[in-house]
Design an enzyme around this catalytic site. Structure first.
Site, mmCIF file in Angstrom:
data_model
loop_
_atom_site.group_PDB
_atom_site.id
_atom_site.type_symbol
_atom_site.label_atom_id
_atom_site.label_comp_id
_atom_site.label_asym_id
_atom_site.label_seq_id
_atom_site.Cartn_x
_atom_site.Cartn_y
_atom_site.Cartn_z
ATOM 1 N N TRP A 10 0.873 -1.620 -0.162
ATOM 2 C CA TRP A 10 -0.439 0.095 -0.449
ATOM 3 C C TRP A 10 0.505 1.149 -0.023
ATOM 4 C CZ3 TRP A 10 -4.602 -0.798 4.148
ATOM 5 C CH2 TRP A 10 -5.162 -2.288 4.080
ATOM 6 N N LYS A 11 2.316 1.305 0.199
ATOM 7 C CA LYS A 11 2.914 1.742 0.024
ATOM 8 C C LYS A 11 2.371 3.373 1.436
ATOM 9 C CE LYS A 11 4.441 1.582 -4.349
ATOM 10 N NZ LYS A 11 5.009 1.740 -5.212
ATOM 11 N N GLU A 170 11.845 -5.942 -9.760
ATOM 12 C CA GLU A 170 11.463 -4.986 -9.496
ATOM 13 C C GLU A 170 11.828 -3.374 -10.336
ATOM 14 O OE1 GLU A 170 7.165 -4.349 -7.450
ATOM 15 O OE2 GLU A 170 9.181 -3.295 -5.848
ATOM 16 N N SER A 216 4.149 -1.429 -12.381
ATOM 17 C CA SER A 216 2.646 -1.667 -12.895
ATOM 18 C C SER A 216 2.134 -2.955 -13.096
ATOM 19 C CB SER A 216 3.340 -0.842 -14.230
ATOM 20 O OG SER A 216 3.548 0.295 -13.751
ATOM 21 N N GLY A 237 1.526 -2.457 -6.389
ATOM 22 C CA GLY A 237 1.518 -1.206 -6.318
ATOM 23 C C GLY A 237 0.454 -1.033 -5.944
ATOM 24 N N GLY A 238 0.311 0.110 -6.786
ATOM 25 C CA GLY A 238 -1.348 1.114 -7.575
ATOM 26 C C GLY A 238 -2.624 0.305 -7.424
HETATM 27 P P1 PGA Z 1 3.575 0.053 -9.568
HETATM 28 O O1 PGA Z 1 4.240 -0.465 -7.576
HETATM 29 O O2 PGA Z 1 2.900 -1.898 -9.046
HETATM 30 O O3 PGA Z 1 2.111 1.054 -8.495
HETATM 31 O O4 PGA Z 1 4.016 -0.109 -9.901
HETATM 32 C C1 PGA Z 1 4.820 -1.456 -7.487
HETATM 33 C C2 PGA Z 1 5.884 -1.391 -6.469
HETATM 34 O O5 PGA Z 1 5.819 -0.368 -6.170
HETATM 35 O O6 PGA Z 1 5.892 -2.742 -5.293
#
Ligand code: PGA
Length: 253
Positions: A10-11, A170, A216, A237-238
């Protein structure tokens, strides 16, 4: 066969209410829609949500992780969080060395090697991130960069300890940009990482380590990425900030 993993990072997103709502939705959808034999689903919220998220997920197949920890067990480190504290809140996994931590907080491979030790000594699994910047890829240095991140952060471990590690590849240029590595680009790097593990630890250990792709990942590209022989799931992430897209990615395993 390695069981796949889909982990949602979730950051620094979601307040308490939003985080609890997302957790409840994911837990319910996973129960109804996701095959637990095929994939382990992990929610990785900000520290303050780890305990309540773990409480909501308790008794379900959904696991919980944290996004970082300090390298020491305890002490006078104001504002920091230890692996032991995270474990006591119900988490099983800790992300280490995310590119945002390497970039914005100056985390080095040497520091990460000591964080790996503290995570493992608490009986937790480390999700160790590696990946090159766009500049490094354009200069054809990506294999070199990944090799040193993997070797310097992890290769002090013995084979048994290595089995407690999940690696996440990543590429920095694919994180949060909407640009995904092509399936071929991702598989090529995953196979390279697997070869590094074979050379150091032998085939059995290398074959037991999950290597996740992150950058992504979306419901519409997940299935193709996850179909590759060395891609064992994703660090999301997103698309993990929304229950429907996150669970659809888990279903793509
Ligand atoms: P993202 O992030 O899916 O938004 O690109 C991936 C991550 O940073 O783990």
């Amino acid at each position: 066969m390695r069981k796949k993993i889909v982990a949602g990072n979730w950051k620094m997103n979601k307040n308490f209410e939003e985080g609890m709502a997302l957790t409840s939705e994911v837990v319910n959808m996973v129960k109804d829609e996701v095959s637990h034999e095929k994939v382990t689903v992990i929610l990785i919220p900000p520290f303050v949500h780890v305990h309540p998220v773990a409480a909501l997920a308790k008794g379900t197949p959904v696991l919980v992780g944290a996004q970082n920890c300090h390298q020491e067990a305890n002490g006078a480190y104001t504002g920091e969080i230890s692996a032991g504290m995270i474990k006591s809140c119900g988490a099983t996994h800790i992300i280490l060395g995310h590119s945002e931590r390497r970039m914005y907080f100056g985390e080095t491979n040497a520091l990460l090697a000591s964080k790996v030790n503290t995570v493992l000594s608490n009986g937790l699994t480390a999700i160790y991130c590696c990946g090159e910047t766009l500049e490094q890829r354009n200069a054809n240095k990506h294999f070199e960069v990944i090799e040193s991140q993997v070797k310097e952060g992890l290769f002090h471990l013995d084979a048994e300890q290595m089995k407690q590690i999940v690696i996440a590849y990543e590429p920095v240029w694919a994180i949060g940009t909407g640009v995904t590595a092509s399936t071929q680009q991702a598989q090529e790097v995953h196979a390279f990482i697997r070869q590094l593990l074979v050379a150091k630890y032998g085939k059995d250990t290398a074959e037991s380590v999950c290597i996740l792709y992150g950058g992504s990942v979306k419901p519409d590209n997940a299935a193709e990425l996850f179909s590759q022989s060395d891609i064992d799931g994703g660090l999301i992430g997103g698309a993990a900030l929304q229950s429907r897209s996150f669970v659809d990615i888990a279903k793509a395993c």
